[in-house]
Design a protein around this motif. Sequence first.
Motif, PDB file in Angstrom:
ATOM      1  N   UNK A   1      71.975 -27.793   7.070  1.00 16.22           N
ATOM      2  CA  UNK A   1      71.300 -28.091   8.330  1.00 16.22           C
ATOM      3  C   UNK A   1      71.150 -26.812   9.143  1.00 16.22           C
ATOM      4  N   UNK A   2      70.606 -26.972  10.334  1.00 17.01           N
ATOM      5  CA  UNK A   2      70.378 -25.808  11.180  1.00 17.01           C
ATOM      6  C   UNK A   2      69.084 -25.094  10.824  1.00 17.01           C
ATOM      7  N   UNK A   3      68.895 -23.928  11.361  1.00 18.47           N
ATOM      8  CA  UNK A   3      67.693 -23.144  11.106  1.00 18.47           C
ATOM      9  C   UNK A   3      67.768 -22.476   9.732  1.00 18.47           C
ATOM     10  N   UNK A   4      66.610 -22.256   9.155  1.00 14.92           N
ATOM     11  CA  UNK A   4      66.553 -21.500   7.902  1.00 14.92           C
ATOM     12  C   UNK A   4      66.933 -20.049   8.222  1.00 14.92           C
TER      13      UNK A   4
ATOM     14  N   UNK B   1      55.848 -30.467  11.137  1.00 11.67           N
ATOM     15  CA  UNK B   1      55.012 -29.312  11.462  1.00 11.67           C
ATOM     16  C   UNK B   1      53.785 -29.755  12.243  1.00 11.67           C
ATOM     17  N   UNK B   2      53.403 -28.950  13.212  1.00  8.49           N
ATOM     18  CA  UNK B   2      52.269 -29.287  14.074  1.00  8.49           C
ATOM     19  C   UNK B   2      51.310 -28.102  14.155  1.00  8.49           C
ATOM     20  N   UNK B   3      50.271 -28.268  14.964  1.00 10.02           N
ATOM     21  CA  UNK B   3      49.285 -27.202  15.103  1.00 10.02           C
ATOM     22  C   UNK B   3      48.267 -27.222  13.979  1.00 10.02           C
TER      23      UNK B   3
ATOM     24  N   UNK C   1      67.281 -29.043   7.273  1.00  6.71           N
ATOM     25  CA  UNK C   1      66.941 -27.858   8.042  1.00  6.71           C
ATOM     26  C   UNK C   1      66.005 -28.238   9.195  1.00  6.71           C
ATOM     27  N   UNK C   2      66.174 -27.556  10.319  1.00  7.88           N
ATOM     28  CA  UNK C   2      65.354 -27.829  11.501  1.00  7.88           C
ATOM     29  C   UNK C   2      64.845 -26.510  12.069  1.00  7.88           C
ATOM     30  N   UNK C   3      64.144 -26.608  13.171  1.00  8.56           N
ATOM     31  CA  UNK C   3      63.606 -25.406  13.783  1.00  8.56           C
ATOM     32  C   UNK C   3      62.297 -24.982  13.127  1.00  8.56           C
ATOM     33  N   UNK C   4      61.857 -23.787  13.445  1.00 11.91           N
ATOM     34  CA  UNK C   4      60.563 -23.295  12.964  1.00 11.91           C
ATOM     35  C   UNK C   4      60.729 -22.528  11.659  1.00 11.91           C
ATOM     36  N   UNK C   5      59.626 -22.397  10.951  1.00 11.10           N
ATOM     37  CA  UNK C   5      59.621 -21.590   9.735  1.00 11.10           C
ATOM     38  C   UNK C   5      59.719 -20.110  10.104  1.00 11.10           C
ATOM     39  N   UNK C   6      60.445 -19.314   9.340  1.00  7.30           N
ATOM     40  CA  UNK C   6      60.547 -17.873   9.632  1.00  7.30           C
ATOM     41  C   UNK C   6      59.166 -17.209   9.597  1.00  7.30           C
ATOM     42  N   UNK C   7      58.897 -16.377  10.592  1.00 13.11           N
ATOM     43  CA  UNK C   7      57.613 -15.688  10.648  1.00 13.11           C
ATOM     44  C   UNK C   7      57.605 -14.426   9.791  1.00 13.11           C
ATOM     45  N   UNK C   8      58.743 -14.074   9.237  1.00 11.64           N
ATOM     46  CA  UNK C   8      58.836 -12.844   8.454  1.00 11.64           C
ATOM     47  C   UNK C   8      58.670 -13.117   6.957  1.00 11.64           C
ATOM     48  N   UNK C   9      57.879 -14.142   6.619  1.00  6.85           N
ATOM     49  CA  UNK C   9      57.662 -14.469   5.208  1.00  6.85           C
ATOM     50  C   UNK C   9      56.964 -13.335   4.463  1.00  6.85           C
TER      51      UNK C   9
ATOM     52  N   UNK D   1      57.223 -27.000  14.756  1.00 10.67           N
ATOM     53  CA  UNK D   1      56.404 -25.844  15.093  1.00 10.67           C
ATOM     54  C   UNK D   1      55.233 -25.682  14.146  1.00 10.67           C
ATOM     55  N   UNK D   2      54.584 -24.554  14.242  1.00  8.98           N
ATOM     56  CA  UNK D   2      53.391 -24.287  13.456  1.00  8.98           C
ATOM     57  C   UNK D   2      53.715 -23.589  12.144  1.00  8.98           C
ATOM     58  N   UNK D   3      52.784 -23.717  11.215  1.00 17.83           N
ATOM     59  CA  UNK D   3      52.884 -22.939   9.971  1.00 17.83           C
ATOM     60  C   UNK D   3      52.503 -21.499  10.314  1.00 17.83           C
ATOM     61  N   UNK D   4      53.377 -20.548  10.101  1.00 16.89           N
ATOM     62  CA  UNK D   4      53.077 -19.169  10.517  1.00 16.89           C
ATOM     63  C   UNK D   4      51.876 -18.585   9.783  1.00 16.89           C
ATOM     64  N   UNK D   5      51.096 -17.809  10.513  1.00 20.88           N
ATOM     65  CA  UNK D   5      49.924 -17.160   9.924  1.00 20.88           C
ATOM     66  C   UNK D   5      50.309 -16.202   8.808  1.00 20.88           C
TER      67      UNK D   5
END
Length: 309
Positions: free
Chosen positions: A15-18, A138-140, A38-46, A116-120
């Motif tokens: 659980x928690x953030x990735x 996931x939204x946006x 897992x919760x929270x947003x996807x890491x933007x540093x993919x 949150x959103x799927x990171x660009x």
Amino acid sequence: MQRLVMLRLRSNNFSGHIPIEITWLLSIRILDLANNTFSGVMPRSLANLKALTTTVVALDIKENPFRELYEYETFSSAGRYNNDSLSLVIKGQVLEYRENAIYLMSIDLSCNGLTGQIPEEIGSLLRLVNLNLSSNFLSGNIPYKIGNLQSLESLDLSNNQLSGEIPPGLSDLTSLSYLNLSYNNLSGRITSGHQLDTLKTDDPASMYIGNPGLCGHPLPNACPRDQPAQEDPARWHEDDSTQMDFHLGLTVGFLAGLWIIFCGILFKKAWRYAYFKTFDKLYDKVHVFFVVTWSETQVHRETEGVFVF
């Protein structure tokens, strides 16, 4: 762990953030964190996952987890493959892979509580073959850069809260053989053409069901610009009312004019004399016309009879 090529932690109770540190694993090729909490947003540093971009170098033989090397063998030798296998969810089904799994290039974050959103930045993973983000929150909008993933064969974004239009770039993914965008809040016309027209030919609507705002083929609801123009019932009612008012006014005007003439004849002696005088003259002309015409007809008939005799 910079040489780690596969990280599979699915079906646990994590659980928690990735952890953002996962994106520091530059050699990672298969990242499977599905079926956790897992919760929270996807890491933007993919974009740090270099093995999933074009900057990756050829895989060294010793980095393949399915290959066993013994002390008496060198890295240049063929080595041996063990009997282990790897189960991966791809294209909507569970498939077993062995030594060739290392070339799959997969990210599976499905069945978690991500928001949150799927990171660009996901558009930079040009070697990605499988992307499964289904059953999250996931939204946006779906990132437009997802159309850059020319190696993508399977894309599952179903059961989220994604909105907006489907990026037209999806139709340019020539390797795509599986797509699932069902049960979101997507809207607008469904992108068509090229590769998208070849997917799920037996039931193409299943890729888009559960999105009330979507329209166009293969869904049954047509887009507004595709529907034939329909007459507005209110306009029909307005036209009927106008036509009825016109006829009513015409009738009232005729009766009013007739009544004025009648009253003039009734109360003005000069009008009455002129009316009856004109009527008598007209009657005499009509009577004389019919009498003369009848007489000429009779004479013509008698003349024809004599000629025949």
